[in-house]
Design a protein around this motif. Structure first.
Motif, PDB file in Angstrom:
ATOM      1  N   GLY A  68       0.821  -1.212   0.000  1.00 25.46           N
ATOM      2  CA  GLY A  68       0.000   0.000   0.000  1.00 25.46           C
ATOM      3  C   GLY A  68       0.854   1.261   0.000  1.00 25.46           C
ATOM      4  O   GLY A  68       0.571   2.218  -0.719  1.00 25.46           O
ATOM      5  N   VAL A  69       1.909   1.265   0.792  1.00 23.53           N
ATOM      6  CA  VAL A  69       2.827   2.412   0.823  1.00 23.53           C
ATOM      7  C   VAL A  69       3.505   2.578  -0.539  1.00 23.53           C
ATOM      8  O   VAL A  69       3.601   3.692  -1.066  1.00 23.53           O
ATOM      9  CB  VAL A  69       3.875   2.250   1.951  1.00 23.53           C
ATOM     10  N   ALA A  70       3.934   1.464  -1.129  1.00 23.01           N
ATOM     11  CA  ALA A  70       4.561   1.533  -2.457  1.00 23.01           C
ATOM     12  C   ALA A  70       3.578   2.092  -3.485  1.00 23.01           C
ATOM     13  O   ALA A  70       3.963   2.885  -4.359  1.00 23.01           O
ATOM     14  CB  ALA A  70       5.047   0.156  -2.880  1.00 23.01           C
ATOM     15  N   ARG A  71       2.326   1.740  -3.371  1.00 22.38           N
ATOM     16  CA  ARG A  71       1.321   2.243  -4.320  1.00 22.38           C
ATOM     17  C   ARG A  71       1.079   3.736  -4.142  1.00 22.38           C
ATOM     18  O   ARG A  71       0.834   4.442  -5.125  1.00 22.38           O
ATOM     19  CB  ARG A  71       0.030   1.443  -4.203  1.00 22.38           C
ATOM     20  N   VAL A  72       1.166   4.228  -2.923  1.00 20.10           N
ATOM     21  CA  VAL A  72       1.079   5.681  -2.717  1.00 20.10           C
ATOM     22  C   VAL A  72       2.228   6.365  -3.453  1.00 20.10           C
ATOM     23  O   VAL A  72       2.036   7.384  -4.129  1.00 20.10           O
ATOM     24  CB  VAL A  72       1.094   6.032  -1.210  1.00 20.10           C
ATOM     25  N   LEU A  73       3.423   5.798  -3.336  1.00 17.90           N
ATOM     26  CA  LEU A  73       4.577   6.372  -4.044  1.00 17.90           C
ATOM     27  C   LEU A  73       4.394   6.295  -5.552  1.00 17.90           C
ATOM     28  O   LEU A  73       4.601   7.289  -6.260  1.00 17.90           O
ATOM     29  CB  LEU A  73       5.864   5.659  -3.621  1.00 17.90           C
ATOM     30  N   PHE A  74       3.994   5.133  -6.067  1.00 13.54           N
ATOM     31  CA  PHE A  74       3.775   4.988  -7.509  1.00 13.54           C
ATOM     32  C   PHE A  74       2.721   5.988  -7.984  1.00 13.54           C
ATOM     33  O   PHE A  74       2.895   6.638  -9.018  1.00 13.54           O
ATOM     34  CB  PHE A  74       3.318   3.562  -7.851  1.00 13.54           C
ATOM     35  N   ALA A  75       1.614   6.092  -7.248  1.00 18.80           N
ATOM     36  CA  ALA A  75       0.543   7.007  -7.642  1.00 18.80           C
ATOM     37  C   ALA A  75       1.028   8.454  -7.633  1.00 18.80           C
ATOM     38  O   ALA A  75       0.662   9.249  -8.511  1.00 18.80           O
ATOM     39  CB  ALA A  75      -0.662   6.837  -6.716  1.00 18.80           C
ATOM     40  N   THR A  76       1.850   8.807  -6.667  1.00 19.09           N
ATOM     41  CA  THR A  76       2.403  10.166  -6.612  1.00 19.09           C
ATOM     42  C   THR A  76       3.215  10.470  -7.855  1.00 19.09           C
ATOM     43  O   THR A  76       3.055  11.521  -8.483  1.00 19.09           O
ATOM     44  CB  THR A  76       3.279  10.331  -5.356  1.00 19.09           C
ATOM     45  N   TRP A  77       4.069   9.535  -8.253  1.00 19.93           N
ATOM     46  CA  TRP A  77       4.920   9.779  -9.429  1.00 19.93           C
ATOM     47  C   TRP A  77       4.124   9.702 -10.722  1.00 19.93           C
ATOM     48  O   TRP A  77       4.434  10.407 -11.683  1.00 19.93           O
ATOM     49  CB  TRP A  77       6.108   8.812  -9.439  1.00 19.93           C
ATOM     50  N   GLN A  78       3.073   8.897 -10.741  1.00 17.64           N
ATOM     51  CA  GLN A  78       2.216   8.869 -11.923  1.00 17.64           C
ATOM     52  C   GLN A  78       1.460  10.195 -12.064  1.00 17.64           C
ATOM     53  O   GLN A  78       1.349  10.732 -13.169  1.00 17.64           O
ATOM     54  CB  GLN A  78       1.238   7.696 -11.856  1.00 17.64           C
ATOM     55  N   ALA A  79       0.967  10.719 -10.946  1.00 21.67           N
ATOM     56  CA  ALA A  79       0.271  12.013 -10.988  1.00 21.67           C
ATOM     57  C   ALA A  79       1.230  13.111 -11.437  1.00 21.67           C
ATOM     58  O   ALA A  79       0.870  13.972 -12.251  1.00 21.67           O
ATOM     59  CB  ALA A  79      -0.327  12.337  -9.615  1.00 21.67           C
ATOM     60  N   TYR A  80       2.437  13.071 -10.931  1.00 20.53           N
ATOM     61  CA  TYR A  80       3.438  14.047 -11.357  1.00 20.53           C
ATOM     62  C   TYR A  80       3.700  13.930 -12.858  1.00 20.53           C
ATOM     63  O   TYR A  80       3.752  14.927 -13.577  1.00 20.53           O
ATOM     64  CB  TYR A  80       4.743  13.856 -10.574  1.00 20.53           C
ATOM     65  N   ALA A  81       3.861  12.701 -13.338  1.00 18.37           N
ATOM     66  CA  ALA A  81       4.109  12.494 -14.767  1.00 18.37           C
ATOM     67  C   ALA A  81       2.958  13.046 -15.607  1.00 18.37           C
ATOM     68  O   ALA A  81       3.182  13.638 -16.669  1.00 18.37           O
ATOM     69  CB  ALA A  81       4.322  11.003 -15.053  1.00 18.37           C
ATOM     70  N   LEU A  82       1.733  12.874 -15.124  1.00 15.66           N
ATOM     71  CA  LEU A  82       0.589  13.404 -15.862  1.00 15.66           C
ATOM     72  C   LEU A  82       0.625  14.930 -15.932  1.00 15.66           C
ATOM     73  O   LEU A  82       0.266  15.511 -16.951  1.00 15.66           O
ATOM     74  CB  LEU A  82      -0.723  12.917 -15.236  1.00 15.66           C
ATOM     75  N   THR A  83       1.088  15.573 -14.857  1.00 14.76           N
ATOM     76  CA  THR A  83       1.190  17.046 -14.899  1.00 14.76           C
ATOM     77  C   THR A  83       2.282  17.502 -15.851  1.00 14.76           C
ATOM     78  O   THR A  83       2.291  18.652 -16.273  1.00 14.76           O
ATOM     79  CB  THR A  83       1.474  17.649 -13.499  1.00 14.76           C
ATOM     80  N   GLN A  84       3.190  16.577 -16.201  1.00  9.52           N
ATOM     81  CA  GLN A  84       4.292  16.892 -17.102  1.00  9.52           C
ATOM     82  C   GLN A  84       4.020  16.437 -18.536  1.00  9.52           C
ATOM     83  O   GLN A  84       4.914  16.452 -19.370  1.00  9.52           O
ATOM     84  CB  GLN A  84       5.590  16.258 -16.593  1.00  9.52           C
ATOM     85  N   GLY A  85       2.790  16.011 -18.808  1.00  5.71           N
ATOM     86  CA  GLY A  85       2.417  15.649 -20.168  1.00  5.71           C
ATOM     87  C   GLY A  85       2.529  14.181 -20.511  1.00  5.71           C
ATOM     88  O   GLY A  85       2.584  13.831 -21.693  1.00  5.71           O
ATOM     89  N   ALA A  86       2.547  13.292 -19.520  1.00  2.00           N
ATOM     90  CA  ALA A  86       2.633  11.855 -19.792  1.00  2.00           C
ATOM     91  C   ALA A  86       1.418  11.392 -20.595  1.00  2.00           C
ATOM     92  O   ALA A  86       0.360  12.033 -20.591  1.00  2.00           O
ATOM     93  CB  ALA A  86       2.720  11.073 -18.485  1.00  2.00           C
ATOM     94  N   ALA A  87       1.566  10.264 -21.263  1.00  2.00           N
ATOM     95  CA  ALA A  87       0.492   9.690 -22.068  1.00  2.00           C
ATOM     96  C   ALA A  87      -0.762   9.461 -21.221  1.00  2.00           C
ATOM     97  O   ALA A  87      -0.676   9.111 -20.035  1.00  2.00           O
ATOM     98  CB  ALA A  87       0.962   8.367 -22.683  1.00  2.00           C
ATOM     99  N   GLY A  88      -1.901   9.631 -21.835  1.00  2.00           N
ATOM    100  CA  GLY A  88      -3.178   9.501 -21.133  1.00  2.00           C
ATOM    101  C   GLY A  88      -3.427   8.137 -20.511  1.00  2.00           C
ATOM    102  O   GLY A  88      -4.174   8.019 -19.553  1.00  2.00           O
ATOM    103  N   VAL A  89      -2.772   7.094 -21.028  1.00  2.00           N
ATOM    104  CA  VAL A  89      -2.947   5.757 -20.477  1.00  2.00           C
ATOM    105  C   VAL A  89      -2.513   5.702 -19.010  1.00  2.00           C
ATOM    106  O   VAL A  89      -2.966   4.839 -18.249  1.00  2.00           O
ATOM    107  CB  VAL A  89      -2.196   4.713 -21.339  1.00  2.00           C
ATOM    108  N   VAL A  90      -1.674   6.640 -18.601  1.00  2.00           N
ATOM    109  CA  VAL A  90      -1.213   6.671 -17.203  1.00  2.00           C
ATOM    110  C   VAL A  90      -2.391   6.899 -16.255  1.00  2.00           C
ATOM    111  O   VAL A  90      -2.375   6.429 -15.117  1.00  2.00           O
ATOM    112  CB  VAL A  90      -0.096   7.729 -17.016  1.00  2.00           C
ATOM    113  N   TRP A  91      -3.449   7.593 -16.719  1.00  2.00           N
ATOM    114  CA  TRP A  91      -4.633   7.802 -15.868  1.00  2.00           C
ATOM    115  C   TRP A  91      -5.226   6.462 -15.432  1.00  2.00           C
ATOM    116  O   TRP A  91      -5.640   6.313 -14.277  1.00  2.00           O
ATOM    117  CB  TRP A  91      -5.701   8.620 -16.595  1.00  2.00           C
ATOM    118  N   LEU A  92      -5.266   5.509 -16.348  1.00  2.00           N
ATOM    119  CA  LEU A  92      -5.806   4.192 -16.023  1.00  2.00           C
ATOM    120  C   LEU A  92      -4.979   3.533 -14.919  1.00  2.00           C
ATOM    121  O   LEU A  92      -5.523   3.028 -13.931  1.00  2.00           O
ATOM    122  CB  LEU A  92      -5.812   3.303 -17.272  1.00  2.00           C
ATOM    123  N   PHE A  93      -3.659   3.549 -15.081  1.00  2.00           N
ATOM    124  CA  PHE A  93      -2.789   2.949 -14.074  1.00  2.00           C
ATOM    125  C   PHE A  93      -2.870   3.699 -12.744  1.00  2.00           C
ATOM    126  O   PHE A  93      -2.824   3.087 -11.674  1.00  2.00           O
ATOM    127  CB  PHE A  93      -1.345   2.890 -14.579  1.00  2.00           C
TER     128      PHE A  93
END
Length: 137
Positions: free
Chosen positions: A80-105
């Protein structure tokens, strides 16, 4: 009250199976290239991207196998803690223009994180600490 209930065990194991299925393509250069092409991420992946994808995939596969074979409450907490970290970096990537598929993950990471951390959040700190102490023979 220990968290070793069968529902907690099922959640830990189910999240591990999800990780095995989703992460397996990242574990080798050949499968990553197929995934990269299938997701139409554009252009060839550079060598360092492939290396980091393979490292992440390999570590997550091993971590997932541990949780499939030994779905302990502590493994759910750590996942669960690892998923909080992954989600944080995925959200950051989305703010930086990451591919929309990241929203699903991101959505899936948050859901598994909540499912595994909620039992720990409902307990008081003393119960959580008692659960984390190593067993004495």
């Amino acid at each position: 009250m220990l968290l070793s209930s069968s529902s907690s065990t099922r959640v830990v194991r189910a999240s591990a199976w999800y990780d095995l299925l989703v992460t397996a393509p990242f574990a080798t250069p050949w499968t990553y290239r197929l995934l990269h092409d299938a997701l139409a991420l554009g252009g060839p992946a550079d060598r360092m991207t492939v290396l980091y994808a393979n490292l992440m995939g390999s570590v997550v596969l091993v971590w997932s196998l541990l949780r499939v074979l030994r779905p302990l409450p502590l493994h759910g907490l750590l996942d669960g803690v690892a998923r909080v970290l992954f989600a944080t970096w995925q959200a950051y990537a989305l703010t930086q223009g990451a591919a929309g598929v990241v929203w699903l993950f991101l959505g899936v990471e948050v859901a598994w994180g909540v499912a595994q951390l909620a039992p720990w959040a409902r307990r008081n700190a003393r119960e959580n600490l008692a659960e984390l102490r190593p067993e004495t023979p």
